[in-house]
Every structure is written in C-alpha cells, then in structure tokens.
Scaffold this motif. Sequence first.
Motif, PDB file in Angstrom:
ATOM      1  N   VAL A  50      -5.367  -3.335   1.826  1.00  0.00           N
ATOM      2  CA  VAL A  50      -6.244  -4.503   2.033  1.00  0.00           C
ATOM      3  C   VAL A  50      -5.568  -5.415   3.050  1.00  0.00           C
ATOM      4  O   VAL A  50      -4.580  -6.095   2.717  1.00  0.00           O
ATOM      5  CB  VAL A  50      -6.487  -5.268   0.718  1.00  0.00           C
ATOM      6  CG1 VAL A  50      -7.404  -6.458   0.968  1.00  0.00           C
ATOM      7  CG2 VAL A  50      -7.070  -4.347  -0.344  1.00  0.00           C
ATOM      8  N   ALA A  81       0.813  -1.219   0.000  1.00  0.00           N
ATOM      9  CA  ALA A  81       0.000   0.000   0.000  1.00  0.00           C
ATOM     10  C   ALA A  81       0.844   1.264   0.000  1.00  0.00           C
ATOM     11  O   ALA A  81       0.317   2.362  -0.236  1.00  0.00           O
ATOM     12  CB  ALA A  81      -0.932  -0.007   1.207  1.00  0.00           C
ATOM     13  N   GLN A 101      -4.497   3.299   0.206  1.00  0.00           N
ATOM     14  CA  GLN A 101      -5.507   2.245   0.101  1.00  0.00           C
ATOM     15  C   GLN A 101      -4.824   0.919   0.457  1.00  0.00           C
ATOM     16  O   GLN A 101      -3.839   0.544  -0.175  1.00  0.00           O
ATOM     17  CB  GLN A 101      -6.070   2.166  -1.328  1.00  0.00           C
ATOM     18  CG  GLN A 101      -6.715   3.442  -1.828  1.00  0.00           C
ATOM     19  CD  GLN A 101      -8.090   3.669  -1.246  1.00  0.00           C
ATOM     20  OE1 GLN A 101      -8.752   2.727  -0.812  1.00  0.00           O
ATOM     21  NE2 GLN A 101      -8.535   4.914  -1.240  1.00  0.00           N
ATOM     22  N   GLN A 151     -10.795  -6.554   2.940  1.00  0.00           N
ATOM     23  CA  GLN A 151     -11.534  -5.340   2.598  1.00  0.00           C
ATOM     24  C   GLN A 151     -10.558  -4.198   2.312  1.00  0.00           C
ATOM     25  O   GLN A 151      -9.495  -4.104   2.921  1.00  0.00           O
ATOM     26  CB  GLN A 151     -12.451  -4.942   3.761  1.00  0.00           C
ATOM     27  CG  GLN A 151     -13.469  -6.001   4.151  1.00  0.00           C
ATOM     28  CD  GLN A 151     -14.293  -5.556   5.355  1.00  0.00           C
ATOM     29  OE1 GLN A 151     -14.499  -4.366   5.578  1.00  0.00           O
ATOM     30  NE2 GLN A 151     -14.765  -6.533   6.136  1.00  0.00           N
ATOM     31  N   THR A 152     -10.938  -3.326   1.398  1.00  0.00           N
ATOM     32  CA  THR A 152     -10.104  -2.170   1.085  1.00  0.00           C
ATOM     33  C   THR A 152     -10.391  -1.047   2.069  1.00  0.00           C
ATOM     34  O   THR A 152     -11.538  -0.611   2.216  1.00  0.00           O
ATOM     35  CB  THR A 152     -10.376  -1.671  -0.348  1.00  0.00           C
ATOM     36  OG1 THR A 152     -10.089  -2.725  -1.278  1.00  0.00           O
ATOM     37  CG2 THR A 152      -9.501  -0.459  -0.665  1.00  0.00           C
ATOM     38  N   LYS A 166      -9.453   2.854   3.455  1.00  0.00           N
ATOM     39  CA  LYS A 166      -8.867   4.146   3.117  1.00  0.00           C
ATOM     40  C   LYS A 166      -8.188   4.692   4.372  1.00  0.00           C
ATOM     41  O   LYS A 166      -8.854   4.999   5.365  1.00  0.00           O
ATOM     42  CB  LYS A 166      -9.938   5.105   2.628  1.00  0.00           C
ATOM     43  CG  LYS A 166      -9.408   6.490   2.248  1.00  0.00           C
ATOM     44  CD  LYS A 166     -10.545   7.410   1.808  1.00  0.00           C
ATOM     45  CE  LYS A 166     -10.027   8.800   1.468  1.00  0.00           C
ATOM     46  NZ  LYS A 166     -11.134   9.720   1.083  1.00  0.00           N
TER      47      LYS A 166
END
Length: 383
Positions: free
Chosen positions: A216, A166, A214, A198-199, A201
Amino acid sequence: MGSNLLASLNDLGLGFLGYLVPFLFVLTIVVFFHELGHYLIAKANGIKVLTFSVGFGPEIVGFNDRSGTRWKLAAIPLGGYVKFFGDENAASVPDQNAIAGLTESERKVSFPGQSVGARAAVVAAGPLANFVLAIVIFAGIFMLHGKQTTTARVDSIQAGSAAESAGFVTGDVVRSIDGRRIESFAEMQRIVSGAAGQTLKVEVDRGGTPVTLQVVPTLKEMKDNFGNVHRLGVLGITRSMSPGDLKTESVGPIAAVRMGAEETWFIVERTLSYIGGIVVGKESADQLGGPIRIAQVSGQVATAGFVALLHLAAVLSVSIGLLNLFPVPLLDGGHLLFYAIEAARGRPLSERAQEVGFRIGFALVIMLMIFATFNDILHLAAS
C-alpha cells in the motif's frame, strides 16, 4: 539557449518576461491546434468560416484569406475560437433569426445547416487535434532522445516504509503491478504515485524466483526541482544505478508514435483518476491550477530547455483536449451532448433550453476559473 535567454531577461530586471514568453508560446501552440482542428473539419464539410482567432478581445494583428476568413491574434491570450457562418457568437450558438432568412445556398455553407453528424465532427475535431498534437510532440521527443530506461530493481529500502512492510528486499526486480507489465523504474513510479492508500499486487523477480507481494503506497508530499509541492504515493525504495540497469534505445517513427499515444493516454488516465478522487473526497482540489500556475510552470520548465517546454505543451494540450470533452454547455463536450440529444430525439432542444444550458455552462466555467486562480494565488503565497 532558452535558459540563457531567461537569464539575460532576469539580468535586465525583466524577470516577468521569463514567465510571460514561455506561457504565451505554450498556450498559443495548444490553442492554435485546437482551433485548427475545428477549422479543417469545417472546411472539409463545406462550412464557411468567418473568423479564426487565437485569443479573445481586441484584435492585435490579422488578415483575410482568399475564402474570406479573418485570421487574427487577439489581446487576451487565454483561449481562442473559430466562428462559422450562421453562428450568433464565438461559442457556436446558432442565430435563429439569421438562419430563418438564409437562402438555400447560404444554408448549405452555414454551420447550423449541417447534419447533426457533421456538426458533431467539427466540434469533436478540436479536442482530437489536441490529442494528436500531444502524440506528435511526444513521438518527436522519443525519436530525438531515444527511450531511456532504468530497470525496476530495488537498490535500497527505507526503514519503516511501505516497501519494508510489504516484504521487499534489495535486488528485487518489479515485473508487474496489478497484472500490468513493468519495464522500467519510471513506469513503476507512475503507477505507484497515483495509488496512495490503495493495495497493489506486485510481482517481483527475486534471484530468478517469482514472488508476489501486497503493498500500500504511502502518501507523501515531495518538492520538484522548482520547489513545487506534489502529493504522491511512494514505496520507499531507490533504484539501482549500476551500468547494467541503465539503458538507452533508439526509437523509430512507428514505435515513437505508439509510445506517444501511450504517454497521452497515461495523462488522460491520471487526470480522470485525480478528478474522480476529488469527487469522492480522496483527493484535494488545491492541485487545480489556472493561468497563473501555467505561466509559472512554463517559466520554470523553460529554464530546463526548449524540449522540456515542448513536453509541457504536450501535457497541457492533453489537459485542454480532455477538459473540452466534459459535457458542460459552452465547452465542446456540451455541444456534443446537445447533438447526442438531438440525434436521439430527432430534433434539437428548444432555443430556450439551449440558452439556459449555455448560461449554466458559462457560470460553471467562470467559477472554475475563479477557483483555479484562487489556488494559484495561494500557491504563489506559499512558495
């Protein structure tokens, strides 16, 4: 003190008491306060209470109070009940034949003779008492130990981890996740642990400059200090342990209650998220535990001290309160469902419909207990 007692029991060859005693302590507290909620609201509505029982089955010890209520401790410590005047049994199923023969004065103090609102209040008071108990315990722990936090600062990043992919760098301070403000590393872990796949923010402070990432979280199996395996979402970062990032703040009564409520709500959120994950196939049901698992965890936690055992009691209290609100006949939520239907129709469901509902609810509860116990046995075999 608790760990010394358990060590002594083990030395005497009575190690099973190291599980049994904490289990009974935790479950008795949770069950007592659940039933106390029913009892207090019933008395406030003028309902006659026949029995207040912690446990099921044969009575071990008991007494009658001045109002005629039989308070007792029963042999099977896997729940409890409050039986009201006019009930056919401990599940608050109305005795229709007995109700028909009641005088007007007797009907006023019977549970079935109350308004639907009063009956709903009595039923809902049990789960609500569990939530209040949890908030009080959490608040007490916060007041006793203060709020210990570690800044959500990245100290190191594992190669090939979700955080590396990320774009996290050493020194980043996580400020928010999906718009939710982050004040500590532990708070960040809580959100991430339940968000595998899940992504997210993530807003970080990078040397005074805000950066949006972002990420995961990766699902990973991890063992706690007692060897229990948990599947959690992880980023692959470690926290900073420098003195400037470690803080301990004293907590006053009002703030402690607020934090206790937040802790309680967090458990509710995580539980509902997990159950929802099971329904849609994203989570495995093998994490569901029953009495054996509770006894095992109680014994393990007791070795960490009395405060840790109280913390477990609070977590279990939230779980039992939430479980009882599920709209399954036989549970408190099932009664509330029937009362909602009665309020909408202007009359209760037929006796036959309620009987079928309670039988279905009984079957569901038994199946859940069997499944949870089976999971417990597998868990013990694997440990």
